[in-house]
Design an enzyme around this catalytic site. Structure first.
Site, PDB file in Angstrom:
ATOM      1  N   VAL A 162    -120.312  18.881 -28.584  1.00  0.00           N
ATOM      2  CA  VAL A 162    -119.855  20.122 -28.265  1.00  0.00           C
ATOM      3  C   VAL A 162    -119.743  20.777 -29.757  1.00  0.00           C
ATOM      4  CG1 VAL A 162    -118.054  21.632 -27.594  1.00  0.00           C
ATOM      5  CG2 VAL A 162    -118.945  19.919 -26.366  1.00  0.00           C
ATOM      6  N   ASP A 163    -118.903  20.412 -30.645  1.00  0.00           N
ATOM      7  CA  ASP A 163    -118.698  20.849 -32.130  1.00  0.00           C
ATOM      8  C   ASP A 163    -120.307  21.477 -32.654  1.00  0.00           C
ATOM      9  OD1 ASP A 163    -116.482  21.616 -33.310  1.00  0.00           O
ATOM     10  OD2 ASP A 163    -116.360  19.602 -34.085  1.00  0.00           O
TER      11      ASP A 163
END
Length: 620
Positions: A369-370
Site C-alpha cells: 500500500v505504501d
C-alpha cells in the site's frame, strides 16, 4: 542561517546529481551488518570463491565494532547487542581471514559470554547456527510442516501469516522438519560460546503456544491420509511455494533472509550446491550489494521504487515541474515497475486485480500500500496521459482496505491475534500484517489530496473512524514501519487533515500538543529506536533531520500561521541540512522492533524537502 528557498534548492540539486541513469534513486537500504555476516557464511558454506567481496564485508563489519568488542543495532542501544555480536563474530571467523586469537575477536567473545552466550541470541540466529552445525535443533518441531496443508477455514492456516512471515517460515519449516545441518572445512567451532545442550526452553520463551500448537496438531491429525504421505506432500507443497515465488533475479520474494533460508532448505531436500536454482539465487542476493563509505554492504532488499516514488512526488511538491527531465525519468521508471502479476494478496482480496507497486527494483508480485500511494502521487500530474495505470493503481488500493477501516502494508485482514502465541520471538512483527496509523494516514492523505473522493465516501469515512480510535491517550499514534510515534503521528495528522477533519478537532489538537511537548531545546525532534522495544515514546535526547521534518510537516498541516514551535523547527532544519554525524546515520525505519532496523539514506533529503516545501507554500 540559509533561507528556505536556498535550502530547498540545495536538496533538489543534490537529488538531481544522485539520480541513476534509469531514472530511479538507488540509495542504500542499510540494515547494519547482519546480512554482511550471513553472506560470508553462505559463500563459505557453498564453497563459492569471492575473496574480494568477503574481505570487503569483513572490513565493513569490523568498522562497526564498538570499543568494548560488541556490535549495536542503533547508537543508543546500550553496551551492545548479543545477537549482532554473535553474527559478526561468526562471520569474521567463517571468512578464514581472522582467528579467535585476534584482539578484536577476543573482545567480541568476552562480550558474548558476559551476556549469556549463544543461548541468548534471537531465534532467527539460532536457526542459522543450527543449519550450519553450531546449534542443536529442538527435539520437537515448533511448527509442523503439515500445517501448510490445513484448509483456509481452519482457525490458523498458511495464509493466516503475513506474506513476509510465509516467506521466512516456509523454508524454516522445511529445515526444522529435516533437522538439517551442514558443515564444511571452513566452518569455525563455536562450542566455547556456552549454551545448554538439550534445553528446549532456549528455543521457546513463551508457554502460551502449547495449547495453540495442540490445536494445530489436532487439525493436522484430521487431514485424511497416511502420515508419511502427508509429510511428503507438505514438503513438496512448501518447495513448490518457494519456487513459484522466485523473482526474475532468482531471489525468493527479493528478500535476503528468505532467499538465504530457501537455499539451505533446497539443500536439505537434496539439491546440489551447484544447482542452477541455487546459483541464480546467490547471484540475485549478490546483486543487492551496494557501497557505503567505500565498503560493500549486502542489502536486505533494494529500495529503488520506494526511494523514487517518495522523491518523485516530493520534488513536485517543492515546485519542480513534472516536465523536468529528472521527474520525467523518475515517473517513466515508476510506470515500468507497476505490477501485472497476481500475488498472495489475492487470497484475502479475491476481487482485486493487479495494479500496485512493490518496494524493490525487481519486485513483480508483492505490492504494498505504501509504495502504491507514493507512486500514484508521483505520477498524479501525468495521470491523464496514463489513465489505465492510474485507474489500475487505485483499483488495487481501495479493496485492500481492512474490514475495520484501516490499511495494512501487504495484505488484507491478516492480523489474527492467535498467531502472537506461536513460539517465535517478535511474532507480532513477523507473522502479522495489521492495519497501522502510518499506512492508513498516508492512504487518506493520497485519497484526500490527489483524488476527488469526498469526506463522506465510505472508504474515507471508515478510515477516519479507525484512525481516531487508534490514537493513544497522550495524543500520539504508533507507526509500524518507522521510528515510531513521531512517524505515526505525522502520518495520521496529515491523513486526517486531507480527509477533511478540522484542525480544531480534539484529536488534532491533542496531537499538536504532544508534538510540541517533545520538541527539543534546539528546535528539533528526535526519537529513539527504544520506542519500538518499550512500546512507548522514548526520546533520543538529540534532534535528527528526519524526525524534525515529520513533526514539522504535521504541525504545518494544521497551523494557521507559523507558530514558535514551527519557526524553531524550520531554523533547526535549515541549519542542519548538510550535517554529517551519527544522527544522520540513525535508523528511521524498522521491520522488527528490537531486532531489525533500517537506515534509509534518502530520508535526510526527502522529508526535510517536503516539510520546507509545505512551509514555503503555506506561509511564505
Amino acid at each position: 542561517m540559509i533561507d528556505t528557498v536556498t535550502g530547498i534548492g540545495w536538496i533538489i540539486e543534490t537529488l538531481r546529481k544522485e539520480q541513476s541513469p534509469d531514472g530511479s534513486w538507488a540509495y542504500p537500504f542499510d540494515t547494519g551488518i547482519s546480512t554482511d555476516a550471513y553472506m560470508i557464511i553462505l559463500l563459505r558454506t557453498l564453497e563459492i570463491d569471492d575473496e574480494e567481496l568477503i574481505e570487503g564485508l569483513c572490513r565493513r563489519i569490523l568498522s562497526k565494532q564498538q570499543q568494548n568488542g560488541a556490535w549495536k543495532l542503533f547508537y543508543d542501544e546500550g553496551e551492545g547487542n548479543v545477537t549482532s555480536t554473535v553474527e559478526a563474530y561468526y562471520g569474521l571467523l567463517f571468512s578464514g581471514l581472522y582467528r579467535k586469537e585476534d584482539e578484536r575477536l577476543r573482545a567480541a567473545k568476552k562480550f558474548i559470554l558476559a551476556h549469556g552466550g549463544l543461548s541468548e541470541v534471537s531465534m532467527f540466529t539460532k536457526i542459522m547456527l543450527a543449519l550450519t552445525g553450531q546449534y542443536q535443533w529442538p527435539s520437537f518441531t515448533p511448527l509442523p510442516i503439515e500445517m501448510i496443508l490445513l484448509p483456509p477455514n481452519f482457525p490458523i492456516n498458511f495464509y493466516s501469516f503475513s506474506v513476509f512471515g510465509r516467506a521466512n517460515l516456509t523454508p524454516i519449516m522445511i529445515l526444522a522438519d529435516q533437522k538439517f545441518s551442514m558443515k564444511t572445512v571452513y566452518s569455525p567451532d563455536l562450542s566455547d560460546l556456552k549454551w545448554i545442550r538439550g534445553n528446549e526452553e532456549q528455543w521457546v520463551r513463551s508457554r502460551e503456544w502449547r495449547s495453540l500448537l495442540s490445536c494445530i496438531q489436532d487439525g493436522v491429525k484430521r487431514l485424511i491420509g497416511i502420515p508419511g504421505e502427508l509429510r511428503r506432500l507438505a514438503l513438496e507443497r512448501a518447495r513448490t511455494y518457494m519456487l513459484d515465488h522466485l523473482e526474475q533475479d532468482g531471489t525468493f520474494y527479493s528478500y535476503y533472509s528468505s532467499t538465504f533460508l530457501m537455499i539451505f532448505a533446497l539443500l536439505s531436500l537434496g539439491y546440489k550446491k551447484t544447482d542452477p536454482i541455487i546459483t541464480k539465487a546467490v547471484e540475485g542476493i549478490r546483486a543487492m550489494k551496494c557501497e557505503i563509505n567505500g565498503l560493500p554492504h549486502l542489502q536486505y532488499t533494494t529500495a529503488n521504487v520506494w526511494n523514487t516514488s517518495l522523491i518523485g512526488y516530493t520534488l513536485q511538491a517543492a515546485g519542480v515541474s513534472h516536465e523536468d527531465p529528472m521527474v520525467t525519468k523518475a515517473n517513466k521508471y515508476l510506470l515500468s515497475r507497476q505490477h501485472y502479476r497476481f500475488g498472495d494478496w489475492v487470497v484475502h482480496n479475491p476481487n482485486g486485480l493487479p495494479g500496485g507497486w512493490g518496494f524493490s527494483d525487481v519486485n513483480t508480485m508483492n505490492p504494498d500500500v505504501d509504495d502504491t500511494t507514493a507512486s500514484l502521487r508521483s505520477i498524479s500530474r501525468i495521470a491523464s496521459q496514463h489513465p489505465t495505470a492510474w485507474a489500475r493503481g487505485i483499483s488495487w488500493l481501495l479493496p485492500m482496505q481492512n474490514d475495520n477501516g484501516g490499511w495494512a502494508a501487504f495484505e488484507k485482514n491478516t492480523d489474527s491475534k492467535l498467531l502472537e502465541f506461536l513460539p517465535l520471538e517478535k511474532g507480532r512483527f513477523l507473522l502479522l500484517d495489521p492495519p497501522c496509523a502510518d499506512l492508513t494516514g498516508r492512504t487518506l492523505e493520497f485519497l484526500g489530496n490527489y483524488t476527488n473522493r469526498p469526506a463522506s465516501h465510505a472508504v474515507i469515512r471508515n478510515a477516519v473512524h479507525w484512525l481516531l480510535k487508534d490514537q493513544r491517550k497522550d495524543g500520539s499514534w504508533y507507526g509500524r514501519w518507522g521510528i515510531c510515534y513521531i512517524y505515526g503521528t505525522w502520518g495520521a495528522v496529515t491523513g486526517l487533515k486531507a480527509a477533511g477533519v478540522s484542525k480544531k478537532h480534539p484529536s488534532m489538537q491533542k496531537a499538536a500538543a504532544w508534538l510540541k511537548s517533545i520538541q527539543n531545546a534546539d528546535g528539533g525532534w528526535g526519537e529513539s529506536c527504544r520506542s519500538d522495544i518499550q512500546m512507548t515514546y522514548v526520546s533520543l535526547t538529540t534532534s535528527t533531520l528526519t524526525d524534525t521534518a515529520w513533526a514539522l510537516d504535521a504541525l504545518i498541516a494544521i497551523a494557521d500561521r507559523p507558530t514558535t514551535a514551527i519557526q524553531k523547527g524550520i531554523t533547526f532544519l535549515l541549519d542542519s541540512l548538510e550535517k554529517e554525524d551519527w544522527t544522520t546515520d540513525y535508523p528511521k525505519g524498522q521491520g522488527m522492533g528490537g531486532a531489525f532496523y533500517i537506515h534509509y539514506h534518502s530520508y535526510r533529503y526527502i522529508f526535510p524537502l517536503l516539510a520546507l516545501a509545505h512551509y514555503r507554500n503555506k506561509f511564505e
